[in-house]
Design a protein around this motif. Structure first.
Motif, mmCIF file in Angstrom:
data_model
loop_
_atom_site.group_PDB
_atom_site.id
_atom_site.type_symbol
_atom_site.label_atom_id
_atom_site.label_comp_id
_atom_site.label_asym_id
_atom_site.label_seq_id
_atom_site.Cartn_x
_atom_site.Cartn_y
_atom_site.Cartn_z
ATOM 1 N N ALA A 1 -8.232 -6.386 3.168
ATOM 2 C CA ALA A 1 -8.018 -5.020 2.730
ATOM 3 C C ALA A 1 -8.152 -4.641 1.257
ATOM 4 O O ALA A 1 -8.343 -3.476 0.823
ATOM 5 C CB ALA A 1 -6.457 -4.739 3.297
ATOM 6 N N LEU A 2 -7.512 -5.460 0.192
ATOM 7 C CA LEU A 2 -7.321 -5.019 -1.056
ATOM 8 C C LEU A 2 -8.189 -5.847 -2.030
ATOM 9 O O LEU A 2 -8.028 -5.704 -3.447
ATOM 10 C CB LEU A 2 -5.901 -5.607 -1.748
ATOM 11 C CG LEU A 2 -4.919 -4.594 -0.693
ATOM 12 C CD1 LEU A 2 -3.491 -4.882 -1.185
ATOM 13 C CD2 LEU A 2 -5.087 -3.043 -0.745
ATOM 14 N N VAL B 1 5.307 -7.276 -7.680
ATOM 15 C CA VAL B 1 4.498 -8.389 -6.940
ATOM 16 C C VAL B 1 3.695 -8.047 -5.881
ATOM 17 O O VAL B 1 4.121 -6.974 -5.111
ATOM 18 C CB VAL B 1 5.325 -9.619 -6.890
ATOM 19 C CG1 VAL B 1 6.069 -10.023 -7.736
ATOM 20 C CG2 VAL B 1 6.234 -9.405 -5.529
ATOM 21 N N SER B 2 2.608 -8.668 -5.591
ATOM 22 C CA SER B 2 1.909 -8.291 -4.446
ATOM 23 C C SER B 2 2.613 -8.871 -3.116
ATOM 24 O O SER B 2 3.399 -9.581 -3.010
ATOM 25 C CB SER B 2 0.487 -9.287 -4.344
ATOM 26 O OG SER B 2 0.630 -10.636 -4.340
ATOM 27 N N GLY B 3 2.112 -8.183 -2.075
ATOM 28 C CA GLY B 3 2.674 -8.564 -0.603
ATOM 29 C C GLY B 3 2.517 -9.846 -0.273
ATOM 30 O O GLY B 3 3.370 -10.394 0.219
ATOM 31 N N MET C 1 -1.906 -13.224 2.738
ATOM 32 C CA MET C 1 -2.883 -13.723 1.812
ATOM 33 C C MET C 1 -4.391 -13.187 2.626
ATOM 34 O O MET C 1 -5.168 -12.572 1.743
ATOM 35 C CB MET C 1 -2.953 -15.151 1.820
ATOM 36 C CG MET C 1 -1.671 -15.647 0.959
ATOM 37 S SD MET C 1 -1.945 -17.613 0.884
ATOM 38 C CE MET C 1 0.052 -17.698 0.061
ATOM 39 N N GLY C 2 -4.531 -13.554 3.713
ATOM 40 C CA GLY C 2 -5.703 -13.094 4.481
ATOM 41 C C GLY C 2 -5.921 -11.446 4.473
ATOM 42 O O GLY C 2 -6.924 -11.126 4.066
ATOM 43 N N VAL D 1 0.912 -1.273 -0.100
ATOM 44 C CA VAL D 1 -0.004 -0.128 -0.020
ATOM 45 C C VAL D 1 0.918 1.189 0.028
ATOM 46 O O VAL D 1 0.673 2.185 -0.590
ATOM 47 C CB VAL D 1 -0.879 -0.014 1.129
ATOM 48 C CG1 VAL D 1 -1.660 1.361 1.147
ATOM 49 C CG2 VAL D 1 -1.883 -1.123 1.218
ATOM 50 N N GLY D 2 1.848 1.285 0.784
ATOM 51 C CA GLY D 2 2.749 2.405 0.903
ATOM 52 C C GLY D 2 3.570 2.725 -0.405
ATOM 53 O O GLY D 2 3.766 4.054 -0.639
#
Length: 316
Positions: A272-273, A99-101, A266-267, A33-34
């Motif tokens: 959140a996203l 890539v995603s978190g 993942m959760g 996000v940041g």
């Protein structure tokens, strides 16, 4: 943590473990996000400059020594600062541009396997047995399952991000192994504080070389929440939990947090996203976990035995 002192040991450790996994697992999403608002290396450097100052203040109260003494202790804080803080977080933040978190957390979970592999090569007393080599190969197979190179293409942004994040896990593991032979009696709180501050300096210098500027920072609510969470909760507070858990359970159980972090990421990504990982990412995580179990099977058996004995004592 004083409120947990009256709770039986086994349950207190489980609570600390769960909170630490939540703090560190959610940090991968907070970074994602940041990065929409802050250049990556400047983001990481500023985070650890503040977190390091907080941990340094804690070390002043909790430990009996605030300064490294001798060549070995200075080498230890320098290696930890450069490898475990600067290179690990620098490459991780750069990788999360692509890539995603959740995916980053899964790739980073190879760090304990890589640690065992580097120790087997660099430390004669910890050479890997054939089963250990098999565990290392399982870890690499897990990363391949996460990245899915045949579908994304080796030159795609996802592949670039995955390589950067894997490089961060390599840096973290190598730093941990290089510190081991050094004869250092420095308290863990003091070592961690110095490592954070040195790492922050390296990250901020790297940020300047990369051409990042404070002027490019967007001061939004999301940016401030992300930075505050990463600095205070996932940074300073989580390391206090880490010190407590390390003292109570030892290194093997703390390492297991690495395999809870991707599940948390993942959760949180989903909540959140709205991001859902695919089935191959889950398969990759399970394969990486299997590799770790193969390598650390003896230590894990001892840990399981002690947990069961402690539980039976608490309930009798």
């Amino acid at each position: 943590m004083t409120m947990l002192r009256s709770v039986p040991d086994g349950y207190r450790e489980a609570v600390l473990f769960s909170i630490l996994a939540l703090c560190w697992g959610s940090s991968f999403v907070a970074i994602e996000v940041g990065l929409e608002y802050v250049p990556p290396l400047l983001f990481a450097g500023a985070r650890y400059a503040i977190a390091g100052a907080i941990v340094f203040g804690y070390a002043a109260v909790a430990s009996d020594r605030l300064r490294p003494v001798g060549r070995a202790e200075w080498a230890a804080v320098a290696i930890a600062g450069v490898f475990v803080i600067a290179l690990y977080h620098g490459l991780l933040y750069l990788g999360e541009l692509y890539v995603s978190g959740a995916v980053a957390a899964t790739i980073v979970s190879t760090a304990p396997i890589l640690t065992a592999a580097f120790a087997g090569v660099l430390l004669p007393e910890e050479r890997l047995a054939p089963a250990g080599v098999a565990g290392f190969v399982l870890g690499l197979v897990g990363v391949i399952a996460v990245v899915q190179p045949t579908s994304v293409g080796l030159e795609s942004n996802i592949a670039v991000g995955a390589v950067l994040v894997f490089g961060s896990a390599v840096a973290f593991a190598l730093g941990g192994v290089l510190v081991r032979p050094l004869d250092s009696a420095l308290p863990i709180e003091t070592l961690q504080a110095w490592a954070m501050l040195i790492g922050a300096g390296v990250l901020l210098g790297w940020s300047v070389l990369r051409g990042e500027s404070v002027a490019s920072v967007e001061l939004t609510r999301e940016m401030l929440l992300s930075f505050g969470y990463l600095t205070i909760v996932s940074g300073a507070f989580a390391f206090f939990l880490y010190f407590e858990l390390l003292e109570q359970t030892g290194a093997t159980q703390v390492v297991l947090v690495s395999y809870a972090e991707p599940v948390v990421a993942m959760g949180v990504s989903w909540v959140a996203l709205g991001y859902l990982v695919d089935s191959l990412t889950l398969v990759g995580l399970l394969t990486i976990l299997a590799g770790f179990v193969v390598i650390k099977r003896t230590a894990l058996r001892s840990l399981l035995r002690s947990v069961l004995e402690g539980h039976s004592t608490a309930t009798s």
